[in-house]
Write a protein that holds these residues in place. Structure first.
Motif: not given
Ligand SMILES: *[C@@H]1O[C@H](CO)[C@@H](O)[C@H](O)[C@H]1NC(C)=O
Ligand SMILES: *[C@@H]1O[C@H](CO)[C@@H](O)[C@H](O)[C@H]1NC(C)=O
Ligand SMILES: *[C@@H]1O[C@H](CO)[C@@H](O)[C@H](O)[C@H]1NC(C)=O
Length: 366
Positions: A248-261, A217-231
């Motif tokens: 770490q990049t992935m974790t940081a992105w999830l944190k920055e976008r406040k995506i619940n994983v 998984v990468s941040t580029e896979d998730l970036a097109p879903f900019c309203s994502l709240k739960a994954l």
């Protein structure tokens, strides 16, 4: 007086009830007599009809939030009943034996909003099976044998919740762009090896990919879903490349976008080179995310422009209406005034005539 009226009405109702009761009693009596009179073998037939509810199984109808619901669950159906009400808006036909959805299977039902087809044996869905479903908002196809779903499904204008869990879907199914305003996409227990690449979905809030075979998984896979709240990515064999701080990049992105994983997702190996503060998201990640955000902004602005237009048009209509009413009133008043004037003139003329006559009479008398 009112109380008395009500009381007497209730008495009448009771009277009717009593008569219905009596009537039923007679019917029952008649039936008992008839059964007793029947030959013994016919009595057996009657009993079988009574005890075999399969013969009289029917979908039951009810109103849910002022929508017409048909409940056809667990009826061992291998097709949608031919006599089902065509105006049905909520259809529950879960736990049955449907095997395919042909182009014409759902075609007569043009008002469906909620459609539950879970737990059947559906393997084959023809491309135009959902063509008439302009109002469909929620579709449950989970627990079937689908290895394909029609691409047109993802173009439905109001589809917001889609359950596709427990099927046999592979990556190749998702080689298209989603245009439906999906809020929830449930893909648990399928055969996906990566996050589906399905274009921008600015509305998507929940993406459930648990129990697949996703390895990267990468941040580029998730970036097109900019309203994502739960994954949900639980129970996937995800591997991160320790060398370039992917985890770490992935974790940081999830944190920055406040995506619940889900909690068992990322446990990055502790390496000093990849402190979360230092991670950099790729330019592509930002690009995708920004494009998605722009789509949302455009939608908001279009909506705003539309409401402004509606307001302007309503104001102008109200103004024109008021002007029209005012003009009409003025016209009516003028007419009334003119009529009155005429009447007065006539009256004056009449008076003058009478006076003339009177004076003539007096002249004649004298
Ligand atoms: C179902 O509809 C699709 C698209 O219109 C068409 O290509 C396909 O041939 C149809 N299938 C049948 C069996 O008519
Ligand atoms: C994802 O689906 C599974 C299976 O239905 C469920 O247990 C889990 O709670 C879901 N996750 C989220 C975030 O909704
Ligand atoms: C990312 O964008 C920045 C600024 O626009 C640019 O300086 C940098 O070279 C880009 N990085 C890559 C990997 O393209």
């Amino acid at each position: 007086m009112w109380i008395f009226g009500n009381y007497s009405r209730r008495l009448t109702v009771i009277g009717i009830d009593m008569s219905i009761l009596l009537f039923n009693g007679f019917l029952l009596l008649g039936f008992v007599v008839a059964v007793d009179v029947l030959p013994p073998d016919m009595r057996g037939v009657l009993q079988i009809v009574d005890r075999n509810p399969v013969l009289i199984k029917k979908c039951t109808y009810s109103k849910v939030y002022s929508m017409l619901e048909a409940q056809c669950s667990k009826m061992e159906l291998d097709n949608i009943p031919f006599n089902l009400n065509k105006d049905v808006q909520v259809l529950d036909i879960t736990v049955n034996r449907l095997r395919d959805l042909r182009n014409d299977t759902l075609a007569p039902f043009k008002s469906l909003v909620y459609l539950y087809l879970g737990d059947n044996f559906i393997q084959n869905i023809e491309e135009a099976a959902f063509r008439n479903q302009h109002y469909l908002e929620v579709l449950d196809l989970s627990k079937n044998g689908c290895d394909e779903v029609p691409k047109s499904l993802f173009q439905l204008p109001h589809l917001r919740t889609l359950y596709l869990g427990n099927n046999k879907l592979t990556d190749s199914v998702f080689k298209m762009e989603v245009n439906s305003p999906l809020k929830m996409l449930q893909l648990t227990k399928n055969k996906l090896t990566k996050i589906p690449n399905i274009g921008f979905i600015p509305t998507l809030q929940t993406l459930n990919l648990s129990d697949n075979v996703i390895t990267t998984v990468s941040t580029e896979d998730l970036a097109p879903f900019c309203s994502l709240k739960a994954l949900d990515l639980s129970r996937n064999p995800i591997r991160f490349n320790d060398g370039n701080c992917e985890c770490q990049t992935m974790t940081a992105w999830l944190k920055e976008r406040k995506i619940n994983v889900n909690s068992d997702f990322v446990k990055c190996a502790a390496t000093n080179d990849c402190a979360i503060i230092n991670v950099q998201f790729s330019n592509r990640t930002y690009e995708l995310y920004n494009t998605c955000s722009v789509i949302i902004q455009q939608k908001v602005e279009t909506e705003k422009a539309r409401s402004v237009w509606i307001l302007v048009v309503s104001c102008v209509s109200v103004f024109l209406f008021v002007v029209f009413v005012a003009l009409f009133c003025v016209h009516k008043r003028n007419r009334r005034r003119r009529k009155k004037q005429k009447e007065q003139q006539q009256l004056a003329a009449n008076n003058a005539n009478t006076e003339l006559l009177n004076s003539n009479l007096t002249v004649g008398n004298s």
